[in-house]
Write an enzyme that holds these catalytic residues in place. Structure first.
Site, mmCIF file in Angstrom:
data_model
loop_
_atom_site.group_PDB
_atom_site.id
_atom_site.type_symbol
_atom_site.label_atom_id
_atom_site.label_comp_id
_atom_site.label_asym_id
_atom_site.label_seq_id
_atom_site.Cartn_x
_atom_site.Cartn_y
_atom_site.Cartn_z
ATOM 1 N NE ARG A 125 -3.374 2.860 0.813
ATOM 2 C CZ ARG A 125 -4.365 3.119 1.666
ATOM 3 N NH1 ARG A 125 -4.857 2.135 2.396
ATOM 4 N NH2 ARG A 125 -4.871 4.331 1.761
ATOM 5 C CG ASP A 137 -8.501 1.466 2.510
ATOM 6 O OD1 ASP A 137 -7.717 1.908 3.362
ATOM 7 O OD2 ASP A 137 -9.665 1.884 2.378
HETATM 8 N N1 LIG Z 1 -12.076 4.443 11.295
HETATM 9 C C1 LIG Z 1 -10.885 4.601 10.669
HETATM 10 N N2 LIG Z 1 -10.320 3.562 10.003
HETATM 11 C C2 LIG Z 1 -9.126 3.708 9.359
HETATM 12 N N3 LIG Z 1 -8.413 4.856 9.331
HETATM 13 C C3 LIG Z 1 -8.935 5.908 9.986
HETATM 14 C C4 LIG Z 1 -10.181 5.832 10.674
HETATM 15 N N4 LIG Z 1 -10.431 7.049 11.246
HETATM 16 C C5 LIG Z 1 -9.418 7.851 10.935
HETATM 17 N N5 LIG Z 1 -8.492 7.197 10.169
HETATM 18 C C6 LIG Z 1 -7.275 7.817 9.672
HETATM 19 O O1 LIG Z 1 -7.458 8.088 8.299
HETATM 20 C C7 LIG Z 1 -6.171 8.213 7.721
HETATM 21 C C8 LIG Z 1 -6.260 7.936 6.236
HETATM 22 O O2 LIG Z 1 -6.567 6.562 6.095
HETATM 23 P P1 LIG Z 1 -6.586 5.924 4.652
HETATM 24 O O3 LIG Z 1 -5.352 6.317 3.886
HETATM 25 O O4 LIG Z 1 -6.857 4.464 4.809
HETATM 26 O O5 LIG Z 1 -7.833 6.687 4.029
HETATM 27 P P2 LIG Z 1 -8.597 6.270 2.752
HETATM 28 O O6 LIG Z 1 -8.890 4.819 2.822
HETATM 29 O O7 LIG Z 1 -7.826 6.723 1.528
HETATM 30 O O8 LIG Z 1 -9.930 7.121 2.850
HETATM 31 P P3 LIG Z 1 -11.219 6.810 3.702
HETATM 32 O O9 LIG Z 1 -10.832 7.081 5.133
HETATM 33 O O10 LIG Z 1 -12.223 7.765 3.165
HETATM 34 O O11 LIG Z 1 -11.590 5.369 3.463
HETATM 35 C C9 LIG Z 1 -5.298 7.235 8.460
HETATM 36 O O12 LIG Z 1 -4.035 7.780 8.673
HETATM 37 C C10 LIG Z 1 -6.036 6.951 9.749
HETATM 38 O O13 LIG Z 1 -5.267 7.328 10.875
HETATM 39 N N1 LIG Z 2 -15.461 1.489 -5.128
HETATM 40 C C1 LIG Z 2 -14.650 1.949 -4.167
HETATM 41 N N2 LIG Z 2 -14.227 3.218 -4.195
HETATM 42 C C2 LIG Z 2 -13.422 3.684 -3.203
HETATM 43 C C3 LIG Z 2 -13.008 2.855 -2.157
HETATM 44 C C4 LIG Z 2 -13.454 1.513 -2.162
HETATM 45 O O1 LIG Z 2 -13.096 0.732 -1.248
HETATM 46 N N3 LIG Z 2 -14.268 1.078 -3.164
HETATM 47 N N4 LIG Z 2 -12.214 3.335 -1.164
HETATM 48 C C5 LIG Z 2 -11.868 4.604 -1.146
HETATM 49 C C6 LIG Z 2 -11.092 5.147 -0.018
HETATM 50 O O2 LIG Z 2 -11.064 4.299 1.035
HETATM 51 C C7 LIG Z 2 -12.220 5.537 -2.200
HETATM 52 N N5 LIG Z 2 -13.021 4.967 -3.218
#
Ligand SMILES: Nc1ncnc2c1ncn2[C@@H]1O[C@H](COP(=O)(O)OP(=O)(O)OP(=O)(O)O)[C@@H](O)[C@H]1O
Ligand SMILES: Nc1nc2c(c(=O)[nH]1)N=C(CO)CN2
Length: 214
Positions: A125, A137
């Site tokens: 990742r 993720d």
């Molecule tokens: N419930 C949660 N689960 C995972 N990460 C979290 C959560 N709440 C806050 N975070 C924070 O969010 C930051 C970004 O996480 P990540 O890069 O996985 O985001 P993303 O998957 O791109 O977007 P999203 O959070 O919208 O799915 C991490 O550094 C983490 O500390």
């Molecule tokens: N379809 C799909 N789109 C995304 C996804 C995902 O898991 N599935 N996760 C994201 C950020 O966590 C942003 N966009």
């Protein structure tokens, strides 16, 4: 022996009232130290849109199950959907496979986040742009009924309620699922357009036909 059920008849073992009902991360730590039996119910959402997506998700489910303090309870089927980016759906980006797992966990939420971040890193990742394409993720969706607004760990996950790629597989493993402070997963899902479809073929994130014994 732990039965890891996939599609039909599978359920996350949700806590009884008050069990797993933690007010603060500090309370979780205290309670986790006391509760050497069942731990707290946690729902994790997994996604992948690069590489061998299904193999990565299955490996990640296995690795989550091997973490300290974790007992795997249920793994959903795999769902496929177009990539959602900050500007909307990106049909040029590789499509995602998503799945949800239910676990019982003894430990602190922050330790669990560290552990799943390590699994993400081991699967290559890379964090470059917001919602960028990724091999793996893993998000924490709910930890018992804990509600907290920490930037590092917001619970329930703040975007879970609007993502059918999280809610649809979650409903498969727990028809009674609820997001604390938000509502029932079935109701949320019914109120939003469907953007996901079941992934063809060998379709459980646990591998095989969804029934795994370990
Ligand atoms: N419930 C949660 N689960 C995972 N990460 C979290 C959560 N709440 C806050 N975070 C924070 O969010 C930051 C970004 O996480 P990540 O890069 O996985 O985001 P993303 O998957 O791109 O977007 P999203 O959070 O919208 O799915 C991490 O550094 C983490 O500390
Ligand atoms: N379809 C799909 N789109 C995304 C996804 C995902 O898991 N599935 N996760 C994201 C950020 O966590 C942003 N966009």
């Amino acid at each position: 022996m732990t039965q890891l059920a996939g599609r039909e008849g599978s359920q996350i073992d949700l806590p009884e009232p008050n069990e797993g009902r933690f007010a603060t991360p500090h309370d979780v730590r205290d309670d986790a130290a006391r509760d050497t039996e069942g731990g707290v119910s946690v729902v994790l959402a997994l996604g992948s849109n690069l590489g061998d997506r299904a193999a990565t998700l299955r490996a990640a489910v296995r690795e989550i199950g091997e973490l300290d303090g974790v007992e795997l309870v249920a793994a959903s089927p795999l769902y496929e959907s177009a990539a959602v980016k900050p500007d909307g759906v990106d049909t040029d980006a590789p499509e995602y496979l998503n799945a949800v797992v239910g676990i019982r966990y003894r430990g602190t939420p922050n330790d669990l986040l560290d552990a799943v971040n390590r699994i993400e890193a081991e699967h290559g990742r890379v964090r470059a742009e917001r919602w960028g394409d990724r091999t793996l993720d893993i998000d924490l969706i709910v930890v018992g009924t804990l509600q907290q607004g920490d930037a590092r760990l917001t619970l329930p996950h703040p975007r879970a309620a609007s993502r059918d790629f999280v809610l649809a597989p979650w409903l498969d493993i727990d028809p009674d699922a609820e997001i604390p402070g938000v509502g029932r997963v079935a109701d949320l899902l019914r109120a939003m357009p469907n953007t996901v479809r079941r992934h063809d073929g060998d379709d459980s994130a646990a591998g095989g036909d969804g029934e795994v014994t370990r």
